[in-house]
Design a protein around this motif. Structure first.
Motif, PDB file in Angstrom:
ATOM      1  N   LYS A 186      29.652 -17.971  -9.492  1.00  0.00           N
ATOM      2  CA  LYS A 186      30.100 -16.655  -9.066  1.00  0.00           C
ATOM      3  C   LYS A 186      29.755 -16.442  -7.594  1.00  0.00           C
ATOM      4  N   LEU A 187      30.759 -16.095  -6.827  1.00  0.00           N
ATOM      5  CA  LEU A 187      30.577 -15.891  -5.389  1.00  0.00           C
ATOM      6  C   LEU A 187      30.634 -14.403  -5.066  1.00  0.00           C
ATOM      7  N   ASN A 188      29.702 -13.952  -4.248  1.00  0.00           N
ATOM      8  CA  ASN A 188      29.687 -12.569  -3.772  1.00  0.00           C
ATOM      9  C   ASN A 188      30.307 -12.548  -2.375  1.00  0.00           C
ATOM     10  N   LEU A 189      31.625 -12.476  -2.350  1.00  0.00           N
ATOM     11  CA  LEU A 189      32.353 -12.609  -1.096  1.00  0.00           C
ATOM     12  C   LEU A 189      32.328 -11.301  -0.313  1.00  0.00           C
ATOM     13  N   LYS A 190      31.823 -11.381   0.912  1.00  0.00           N
ATOM     14  CA  LYS A 190      31.784 -10.239   1.810  1.00  0.00           C
ATOM     15  C   LYS A 190      32.014 -10.734   3.229  1.00  0.00           C
ATOM     16  N   GLU A 191      32.385  -9.814   4.095  1.00  0.00           N
ATOM     17  CA  GLU A 191      32.535 -10.166   5.506  1.00  0.00           C
ATOM     18  C   GLU A 191      31.152 -10.324   6.127  1.00  0.00           C
ATOM     19  N   LEU A 192      30.944 -11.438   6.833  1.00  0.00           N
ATOM     20  CA  LEU A 192      29.640 -11.658   7.451  1.00  0.00           C
ATOM     21  C   LEU A 192      29.801 -12.228   8.857  1.00  0.00           C
ATOM     22  N   ASP A 193      28.778 -11.956   9.687  1.00  0.00           N
ATOM     23  CA  ASP A 193      28.758 -12.430  11.071  1.00  0.00           C
ATOM     24  C   ASP A 193      28.105 -13.815  11.087  1.00  0.00           C
ATOM     25  N   VAL A 194      28.873 -14.820  11.479  1.00  0.00           N
ATOM     26  CA  VAL A 194      28.404 -16.208  11.448  1.00  0.00           C
ATOM     27  C   VAL A 194      27.209 -16.413  12.367  1.00  0.00           C
ATOM     28  N   ASN A 195      27.273 -15.898  13.588  1.00  0.00           N
ATOM     29  CA  ASN A 195      26.190 -16.115  14.551  1.00  0.00           C
ATOM     30  C   ASN A 195      24.885 -15.459  14.093  1.00  0.00           C
ATOM     31  N   SER A 196      24.994 -14.284  13.470  1.00  0.00           N
ATOM     32  CA  SER A 196      23.801 -13.631  12.924  1.00  0.00           C
ATOM     33  C   SER A 196      23.175 -14.490  11.825  1.00  0.00           C
ATOM     34  N   LEU A 197      24.047 -15.073  10.963  1.00  0.00           N
ATOM     35  CA  LEU A 197      23.565 -15.947   9.888  1.00  0.00           C
ATOM     36  C   LEU A 197      22.884 -17.193  10.464  1.00  0.00           C
ATOM     37  N   GLU A 207      33.942 -26.337   0.073  1.00  0.00           N
ATOM     38  CA  GLU A 207      35.299 -26.476  -0.455  1.00  0.00           C
ATOM     39  C   GLU A 207      35.696 -25.285  -1.312  1.00  0.00           C
ATOM     40  N   VAL A 208      34.720 -24.691  -2.032  1.00  0.00           N
ATOM     41  CA  VAL A 208      35.012 -23.479  -2.799  1.00  0.00           C
ATOM     42  C   VAL A 208      35.433 -22.349  -1.860  1.00  0.00           C
ATOM     43  N   HIS A 209      34.914 -22.383  -0.624  1.00  0.00           N
ATOM     44  CA  HIS A 209      35.293 -21.383   0.381  1.00  0.00           C
ATOM     45  C   HIS A 209      36.521 -21.830   1.186  1.00  0.00           C
ATOM     46  N   ASN A 210      37.269 -22.823   0.671  1.00  0.00           N
ATOM     47  CA  ASN A 210      38.482 -23.335   1.335  1.00  0.00           C
ATOM     48  C   ASN A 210      38.179 -23.884   2.731  1.00  0.00           C
ATOM     49  N   GLY A 211      36.993 -24.519   2.872  1.00  0.00           N
ATOM     50  CA  GLY A 211      36.633 -25.131   4.140  1.00  0.00           C
ATOM     51  C   GLY A 211      36.431 -26.625   3.993  1.00  0.00           C
ATOM     52  N   THR A 212      36.004 -27.256   5.066  1.00  0.00           N
ATOM     53  CA  THR A 212      35.722 -28.696   5.053  1.00  0.00           C
ATOM     54  C   THR A 212      34.386 -28.943   5.727  1.00  0.00           C
ATOM     55  N   ILE A 213      33.708 -30.019   5.316  1.00  0.00           N
ATOM     56  CA  ILE A 213      32.450 -30.427   5.947  1.00  0.00           C
ATOM     57  C   ILE A 213      32.538 -31.920   6.223  1.00  0.00           C
ATOM     58  N   THR A 214      32.209 -32.320   7.431  1.00  0.00           N
ATOM     59  CA  THR A 214      32.293 -33.729   7.835  1.00  0.00           C
ATOM     60  C   THR A 214      31.048 -34.112   8.616  1.00  0.00           C
ATOM     61  N   ALA A 215      30.850 -35.419   8.764  1.00  0.00           N
ATOM     62  CA  ALA A 215      29.705 -35.929   9.526  1.00  0.00           C
ATOM     63  C   ALA A 215      30.163 -37.086  10.388  1.00  0.00           C
ATOM     64  N   GLN A 216      29.518 -37.233  11.544  1.00  0.00           N
ATOM     65  CA  GLN A 216      29.819 -38.375  12.406  1.00  0.00           C
ATOM     66  C   GLN A 216      28.568 -38.762  13.172  1.00  0.00           C
ATOM     67  N   LEU A 248      31.671 -13.721  15.357  1.00  0.00           N
ATOM     68  CA  LEU A 248      32.632 -14.517  14.570  1.00  0.00           C
ATOM     69  C   LEU A 248      32.467 -14.128  13.104  1.00  0.00           C
ATOM     70  N   HIS A 249      33.504 -13.568  12.524  1.00  0.00           N
ATOM     71  CA  HIS A 249      33.413 -13.061  11.152  1.00  0.00           C
ATOM     72  C   HIS A 249      34.191 -13.946  10.185  1.00  0.00           C
ATOM     73  N   ILE A 250      33.592 -14.175   9.028  1.00  0.00           N
ATOM     74  CA  ILE A 250      34.274 -14.881   7.951  1.00  0.00           C
ATOM     75  C   ILE A 250      34.062 -14.103   6.661  1.00  0.00           C
ATOM     76  N   PHE A 251      34.888 -14.378   5.665  1.00  0.00           N
ATOM     77  CA  PHE A 251      34.789 -13.736   4.350  1.00  0.00           C
ATOM     78  C   PHE A 251      34.195 -14.762   3.395  1.00  0.00           C
ATOM     79  N   ALA A 252      32.902 -14.617   3.072  1.00  0.00           N
ATOM     80  CA  ALA A 252      32.220 -15.666   2.308  1.00  0.00           C
ATOM     81  C   ALA A 252      31.007 -15.089   1.592  1.00  0.00           C
ATOM     82  N   ASP A 253      30.386 -15.937   0.758  1.00  0.00           N
ATOM     83  CA  ASP A 253      29.144 -15.603   0.069  1.00  0.00           C
ATOM     84  C   ASP A 253      27.991 -15.986   1.009  1.00  0.00           C
ATOM     85  N   ARG A 254      27.264 -14.999   1.501  1.00  0.00           N
ATOM     86  CA  ARG A 254      26.227 -15.253   2.512  1.00  0.00           C
ATOM     87  C   ARG A 254      25.167 -16.217   2.002  1.00  0.00           C
ATOM     88  N   ASP A 255      24.688 -16.034   0.755  1.00  0.00           N
ATOM     89  CA  ASP A 255      23.623 -16.885   0.226  1.00  0.00           C
ATOM     90  C   ASP A 255      24.066 -18.336   0.122  1.00  0.00           C
TER      91      ASP A 255
END
Length: 574
Positions: free
Chosen positions: A435-446, A565-574, A475-482
């Motif tokens: 269960k995701l608690n989706l809210k608008e959050l400030d990325v830089n603050s996080l 991926e649940v947040h419709n994003g991607t994570i990569t490493a190099q 920078l704002h995104i709609f996501a589960d902060r935790d």
């Protein structure tokens, strides 16, 4: 006696009726077949012109002053255009060169060698052009062309050309001629009540020639004319039903073969390829040019299985032969079976090709997962058991030793608890039950909060954590902060763990379209290219002994990947 019979009024009437029937049926047959042929050709001509108009709108010709340099863009649009197997679409420049076509084998060739030059020339003069032709085969075709350009500017930059195969039209016409020839021989034996039924027959046949198969002839007698009317009605119903059934079955079969995920190749008894669907072409990397010169033996040789050709040819209609083949990076499951005609005679062999790469990989991953979980649990359980047995069996009076043993047991228990907790979270993520608690959050603050949480850990190793982003930019995104915080802390913790003392960890963020890109960079030991692609796998560790000693379970990055991926994003490493 014969002469006397022929002179009787009865036989004279019969002869007259014979002549009338013959003439009427001949005229009706020619009229209907001609009408049917004209109707079909006019219908195809109309479809060709409409198709040219639609294609003309689909390709931005108005934006071009010349077709030079536009070949790839135009070919891409032509490839997407579904004109059917009986239609060929061409785009020709003013030098009579074919720059794009749905039959890619003629692209780059001169249109004069393969197409109707008069139609092309007329279209280049700014006129809509049509014409019929006969290709080698012989194959009758209807050609239609429209100029590209023109209008107010008067600049003709090319020709849009459509060629339609008329073989089916003439086949239908010939079948109709056979039907009317048979009907004529039946009608020649009728001797009375001929005029009205034949007129009715002619009127109804003319309507059928216009495409109306709902006509019904009412039989007014039980003689030959009545039976002819009945046969005509049966013929009309059967023809209407069969045309509908054949069309439906053909459409269903084509749709099934086109969109089925498994590859299918049909081969006749001589080894020639009858059909290859799109999935088989993709799985075996078969181009149109390669298919033209390859047979059954060539297909098996491509798969490295030429030695089984004779074995496949010997299988019976009740047998199925199957095998697994590695082809490039794929694992293919191939089944061979005979297929027969309605009389149960063998026609050829069907190859059914399934790509089981992912399922094999999944099975291996499941096996590895069970082994890894067992291994991860066995180590702490063994430690707990050994320390517990020592406490139970030994009379340890030293309080510090006992406390040390109990602390080890507590640490190992905590390690198992953490492992089970992370496994449960992965399970919830896999089954979409997190269960995701989706809210608008400030990325830089996080990111600032996360940096503060790991600051003491980094300072213990004399490392610096630098936030490169501008705090004044939100920078704002709609996501589960935790959950997002869990991802960032996991990556930061790994960076601190695997960076030497005195190292630097940098955190940055920026807008990227309608998304936000977060970057964590360190100057630690790094990961080799061969290991990098697997770091998001469950329980995978680059240095297993060192990672386990640092308290890792090997699930952190897997969980991070699932959360992102649940947040419709991607994570990569190099």
């Amino acid at each position: 006696m014969f002469k006397k019979t022929m002179n009787s009024i009865k036989w004279r009437i019969v002869a007259i009726f014979f002549i009338i029937v013959f003439i009427v049926m001949t005229v009706a047959g020619v009229f209907i077949t001609n009408k049917l042929e004209s109707y079909e050709i006019d219908s195809i001509r109309s479809k060709c012109l409409k198709t040219l108009d639609i294609v003309m709108l689909s390709i931005p010709f108005k934006a071009y002053t010349s077709l030079d340099g536009q070949q790839q863009a135009i070919q891409a649009i032509v490839d997407e255009w579904q004109t059917g197997t009986d239609y060929d679409l061409y785009v020709i420049d003013t030098n009579f060169k074919i720059i794009a076509a749905n039959n890619t084998s003629v692209v780059g060739k001169s249109a004069i060698d393969t197409l109707n030059e008069n139609v092309i020339v007329k279209a280049l003069q700014g006129n809509e052009a049509q014409g019929q032709d006969t290709l080698p085969g012989p194959i009758p075709v209807l050609n239609a062309a429209k100029p590209i350009g023109g209008g107010d500017s008067g600049n003709i930059i090319g020709v849009l050309y459509l060629s339609a195969n008329l073989t089916s039209v003439y086949d239908t016409t010939n079948e109709s001629k056979v039907i009317f020839l048979q009907a004529m021989f039946i009608a020649l034996f009728m001797t009375n009540s001929i005029t009205a039924p034949i007129n009715d027959l002619t009127e109804k046949a003319e309507k059928m020639a216009s495409g109306d198969f709902s006509q019904e002839i009412k039989g007014k007698s039980n003689d030959e004319i009545g039976r002819l009317a009945d046969m005509f009605n049966i013929l009309r119903r059967e023809l209407d039903y069969n045309i509908s059934e054949i069309s439906n079955e053909k459409n269903k079969l084509e749709t099934i073969l086109k969109y089925m995920a498994d590859g299918l190749i049909a081969i006749d008894l001589s080894g020639e390829i009858i059909h290859v669907n799109a999935a088989a072409r993709a799985l075996l990397d078969l181009s149109d040019e390669e298919l033209e010169g390859i047979d059954f033996s060539g297909i098996l040789e491509k798969l490295g299985k030429k030695d089984i050709v004779d074995g496949v040819k010997r299988i019976t209609s009740s047998e199925v032969m199957s095998e697994m083949v590695r082809y490039h990076s794929r694992i293919l499951s191939i089944r061979y079976a005979r297929f027969t005609a309605e009389d149960n005679n063998d026609i050829g062999v069907i190859m059914l090709i399934q790509d089981i790469t992912e399922s094999q990989k999944l099975e291996q991953m499941q096996t590895d997962f069970v082994a890894n979980v067992s291994h991860e649990l066995r180590t702490p359980l063994t430690t707990i058991k050994s320390y517990t047995e020592t406490l139970l069996e030994s009379n340890i009076e030293d309080e510090d030793t006992r406390k040390n043993f109990l602390e080890v047991i507590d640490d190992e228990t905590e390690r198992m608890t953490r492992l089970v907790k992370e496994l449960l979270q992965l399970s919830r993520l896999d089954n979409n039950r997190e269960k995701l608690n989706l809210k608008e959050l400030d990325v830089n603050s996080l990111l600032n909060d996360c940096a503060k949480k790991v600051m003491l850990t980094a300072q213990a190793k004399q490392q610096s954590v630098e936030c490169l982003f501008d705090n004044d930019i939100q920078l704002h995104i709609f996501a589960d902060r935790d959950r997002i915080q869990q991802v960032i802390l996991n990556v930061l913790t790994n960076a601190i763990k695997y960076t030497q003392e005195g190292g630097t960890i940098k955190i940055d963020s920026c807008a990227q379209g309608d998304a936000v890109k977060i970057t964590v960079e360190d100057n630690g030991m790094g990961i080799s290219d061969s290991e990098l692609s697997r770091i998001f796998e469950r329980f995978y560790r680059v240095d297993k002994a060192r990672s386990r000693a640092m308290g890792g379970t090997g699930l952190g990055l897997s969980i991070a990947k699932q959360i992102v991926e649940v947040h419709n994003g991607t994570i990569t490493a190099q």
